[in-house]
Write an enzyme that holds these catalytic residues in place. Sequence first.
Site: not given
Length: 256
Positions: A40, A62, A175
């Site tokens: 990733d 991602k 996030m």
Amino acid sequence: MVNQNKESRITLLGAGPGDPDLLTLKGVKALQTADVVLYDALTNEALLEHAPAEAIKVYVGKRSGEHSYPQETINKLMIDYALNYGHVVRLKGGDPFVFGRGYEELDYAASYSIPVDVIPGISSSIGVPALQQIPVTHRGLSESFWVITGTTTSGEVSNDIYQAAESNATVLVLMGLKKLSKIIEIFKAAGRHNLPAAVIQNGSSADEKLVVGLVETIESLVRQENVKAPALLIFGEVVSLHPSFKNLVKQYASIA
């Protein structure tokens, strides 16, 4: 080259928060036997050095705003490589089961009867504060902690943040930098204006950046220091244990 004689298997491996030295020994051993590594955006590419030179390394990055591969495509790639090459190591930032969609990948592999091993990684939600000498729990300050996603699949702030803001627990938001203004509003509505807060960008990495303040001031500090994603948000009295917070208290006292 495709090798039909190798057993198809998958390892879901947590890479940790960023520092390649924080990978577990079991994780190193898994990479050393990889035929394919799917990694990733939030994994340190230095970890690929543990894999055999002939192993196939595929970036399936991602990241918010720049998704290279949708999850469905990653699932299919994982299966195709396992069936055709043997041991696939799915290298994911942090821990695969902490907002890493690890179980979805495990479940997809199970539908093809491909065995899956899970090797946990150090989650940024716990490891990154610890590296900054901020415990997520501390006697007399915090008896529990919440780990919450900053943005749900619908694009909204998680409802759990409203409940967490009312508690005495340490609140760790992953996030969530793009939703910082809304999250600050939620804490203020709960009367937590003076609650210690911190934001850590790229925790454990060479370009790590930290800002420490209060709910009332943290957003302006983030702008002032140009903090960018990926970043971890921390709200709770435990932030007051960070060495720099003592200087803040002195500054506020002198102003008062």
